[in-house]
Write a protein that holds these residues in place. Structure first.
Motif, PDB file in Angstrom:
ATOM      1  N   UNK A  97      49.916  31.786  38.116  1.00 44.44           N
ATOM      2  CA  UNK A  97      49.783  30.335  38.157  1.00 44.44           C
ATOM      3  C   UNK A  97      48.829  29.855  39.238  1.00 44.44           C
ATOM      4  N   UNK A  98      48.174  30.812  39.927  1.00 41.82           N
ATOM      5  CA  UNK A  98      47.105  30.472  40.864  1.00 41.82           C
ATOM      6  C   UNK A  98      46.038  31.560  40.806  1.00 41.82           C
ATOM      7  N   UNK A  99      44.826  31.179  41.152  1.00 41.26           N
ATOM      8  CA  UNK A  99      43.722  32.137  41.205  1.00 41.26           C
ATOM      9  C   UNK A  99      43.977  33.201  42.263  1.00 41.26           C
ATOM     10  N   UNK A 100      44.451  32.804  43.435  1.00 39.35           N
ATOM     11  CA  UNK A 100      44.679  33.740  44.528  1.00 39.35           C
ATOM     12  C   UNK A 100      45.689  34.817  44.140  1.00 39.35           C
ATOM     13  N   UNK A 101      46.759  34.412  43.463  1.00 36.86           N
ATOM     14  CA  UNK A 101      47.766  35.379  43.033  1.00 36.86           C
ATOM     15  C   UNK A 101      47.164  36.395  42.074  1.00 36.86           C
ATOM     16  N   UNK A 102      46.338  35.931  41.140  1.00 40.07           N
ATOM     17  CA  UNK A 102      45.708  36.838  40.181  1.00 40.07           C
ATOM     18  C   UNK A 102      44.807  37.850  40.888  1.00 40.07           C
ATOM     19  N   UNK A 103      44.051  37.394  41.883  1.00 45.35           N
ATOM     20  CA  UNK A 103      43.200  38.308  42.654  1.00 45.35           C
ATOM     21  C   UNK A 103      44.066  39.368  43.344  1.00 45.35           C
ATOM     22  N   UNK A 104      45.174  38.929  43.943  1.00 50.89           N
ATOM     23  CA  UNK A 104      46.081  39.869  44.619  1.00 50.89           C
ATOM     24  C   UNK A 104      46.636  40.906  43.643  1.00 50.89           C
ATOM     25  N   UNK A 105      47.035  40.455  42.456  1.00 49.41           N
ATOM     26  CA  UNK A 105      47.601  41.372  41.469  1.00 49.41           C
ATOM     27  C   UNK A 105      46.551  42.363  40.979  1.00 49.41           C
ATOM     28  N   UNK A 106      45.326  41.891  40.764  1.00 51.36           N
ATOM     29  CA  UNK A 106      44.274  42.801  40.299  1.00 51.36           C
ATOM     30  C   UNK A 106      43.929  43.818  41.393  1.00 51.36           C
ATOM     31  N   UNK A 107      43.924  43.367  42.629  1.00 46.65           N
ATOM     32  CA  UNK A 107      43.679  44.294  43.747  1.00 46.65           C
ATOM     33  C   UNK A 107      44.784  45.338  43.829  1.00 46.65           C
ATOM     34  N   UNK A 108      46.029  44.916  43.596  1.00 44.30           N
ATOM     35  CA  UNK A 108      47.153  45.847  43.619  1.00 44.30           C
ATOM     36  C   UNK A 108      47.034  46.882  42.500  1.00 44.30           C
ATOM     37  N   UNK A 109      46.637  46.451  41.318  1.00 42.16           N
ATOM     38  CA  UNK A 109      46.444  47.380  40.201  1.00 42.16           C
ATOM     39  C   UNK A 109      45.379  48.418  40.537  1.00 42.16           C
ATOM     40  N   UNK A 110      44.297  47.952  41.157  1.00 44.44           N
ATOM     41  CA  UNK A 110      43.214  48.860  41.553  1.00 44.44           C
ATOM     42  C   UNK A 110      43.711  49.866  42.590  1.00 44.44           C
ATOM     43  N   UNK A 111      44.486  49.367  43.553  1.00 46.73           N
ATOM     44  CA  UNK A 111      45.036  50.227  44.607  1.00 46.73           C
ATOM     45  C   UNK A 111      45.953  51.306  44.021  1.00 46.73           C
ATOM     46  N   UNK A 269      35.138  41.226  31.970  1.00 45.77           N
ATOM     47  CA  UNK A 269      36.415  40.629  31.572  1.00 45.77           C
ATOM     48  C   UNK A 269      37.180  40.132  32.792  1.00 45.77           C
ATOM     49  N   UNK A 270      37.225  40.956  33.839  1.00 46.13           N
ATOM     50  CA  UNK A 270      37.912  40.529  35.066  1.00 46.13           C
ATOM     51  C   UNK A 270      37.244  39.272  35.644  1.00 46.13           C
ATOM     52  N   UNK A 271      35.925  39.264  35.648  1.00 48.79           N
ATOM     53  CA  UNK A 271      35.201  38.109  36.189  1.00 48.79           C
ATOM     54  C   UNK A 271      35.528  36.842  35.394  1.00 48.79           C
ATOM     55  N   UNK A 272      35.551  36.964  34.056  1.00 48.94           N
ATOM     56  CA  UNK A 272      35.854  35.802  33.215  1.00 48.94           C
ATOM     57  C   UNK A 272      37.277  35.299  33.447  1.00 48.94           C
ATOM     58  N   UNK A 273      38.246  36.222  33.483  1.00 49.28           N
ATOM     59  CA  UNK A 273      39.650  35.839  33.676  1.00 49.28           C
ATOM     60  C   UNK A 273      39.831  35.118  35.008  1.00 49.28           C
ATOM     61  N   UNK A 274      39.270  35.686  36.069  1.00 47.25           N
ATOM     62  CA  UNK A 274      39.436  35.081  37.393  1.00 47.25           C
ATOM     63  C   UNK A 274      38.679  33.755  37.498  1.00 47.25           C
TER      64      UNK A 274
END
Length: 297
Positions: A97-111, A269-274
């Motif tokens: 529900x926020x852009x920042x949260x999505x960035x955090x989740x994608x970073x976690x997936x990468x990690x 795809x990641x760029x578009x979603x974010x």
């Protein structure tokens, strides 16, 4: 095989189970095997699949994948739990529900070295594919997309997020956008809302996006795209495709699990979603500022 669990048994959850039980023959989706479903309610077997607890799903080694099909407000908590456990995740839009949260989740997936996939079946519809073909090479002068539909249940968030499929359409058709203005009309007693957003393309061409919901409103997308050579006011007719939308998405997600999707496609795809989530953040901010000013007046 990728053992999978479905979290949330609404329409999307039901379809996810159905598609994994009968995947598209000779496709990557055949590599998925449904092991159970999770629900806040205590339910009987669904399509022969048993209910399990989230603790079991997080702990079990034979479960590698989670499909998050809950209301939007519960996405972040569920995604984070499964990513932390090292599981791949497919989530219905929007992932957060926020852009920042999505960035955090994608970073976690990468990690964690796992796949995080946000479903966007609206990009897979036959009419959208045809629309994209029809406007190829045309220069936009101005346009609008007006969506109407019935009231949303609680838990689906601000309209810029619950309606992010329409915003994704506009970004996929016309490239990255900026928000110039946004407003919100709301009559909670009558379950009516109308969000109006003014957008601008990189070529400085204006787009208007309207989300309007209320009792009795038909579920319809109305377009008006004015190009240098023509004006389009209706979605183009398109033949129904033999493979369902959720199955197409399931195949794409499965291809990601198998490493079959090119890196540049994943990056785009990641760029578009974010980008869409960042726009939704800005739309919500401007709309709520406007509502606050109106109440003060």
């Amino acid at each position: 095989m990728f053992g999978s669990v479905v979290v949330g048994i609404g329409t999307a959850g039901f379809v996810r189970i159905r598609d994994m039980l009968a995947p598209l023959p000779s496709s990557a989706a055949e590599k998925l095997s449904v092991k159970g479903f999770i629900s806040r309610r205590t339910l009987e077997e669904q399509q022969g699949v048993k209910q399990i607890t989230i603790e079991d799903a997080l702990r079990r080694d034979d479960i590698k994948v989670a499909f998050i099909c809950t209301e939007n407000a519960a996405h972040e908590e569920n995604i984070r739990a499964f990513l932390e456990a090292g599981k791949h995740v497919c989530v219905e839009y929007p992932m957060a529900m926020t852009h920042k949260t999505a960035v955090d989740l994608w970073d976690l997936a990468q990690e964690k070295g796992v796949v995080l996939h946000e479903e966007h079946i609206e990009l897979l519809t036959a009419d959208f594919k045809q629309l994209k073909k029809d406007i190829a090479g045309k220069k936009l002068e101005e346009g609008s997309l007006h969506f109407t539909g019935g009231p949303l249940k609680p838990g689906f968030g601000f309209p810029a997020f619950s309606g992010i499929a329409r915003l994704t359409w506009l970004v996929d058709l016309f490239g990255e956008l900026s928000v110039t203005a946004a407003s919100m009309e709301e009559d909670q007693e009558n379950k009516y809302m109308k969000m109006t957003t003014q957008l601008m393309t990189k070529e400085q061409k204006p787009l208007t996006w309207i989300e309007e919901r209320g009792p009795g409103l038909p579920r319809v997308k109305n377009i008006n795209f004015h190009f240098d050579s023509c004006t389009m006011t209706q979605l183009p007719p398109a033949a129904r495709e033999p493979v369902g939308l959720f199955m197409q998405d399931l195949v794409l997600f499965s291809q990601k699990l198998l490493g079959q999707v090119p890196r540049d496609q994943l990056h785009a795809e990641r760029r578009r979603v974010l980008h869409c989530l960042e726009l939704a953040d800005r739309i919500q901010q401007l709309s709520q500022q406007g509502q606050g000013s109106a109440q003060e007046a």
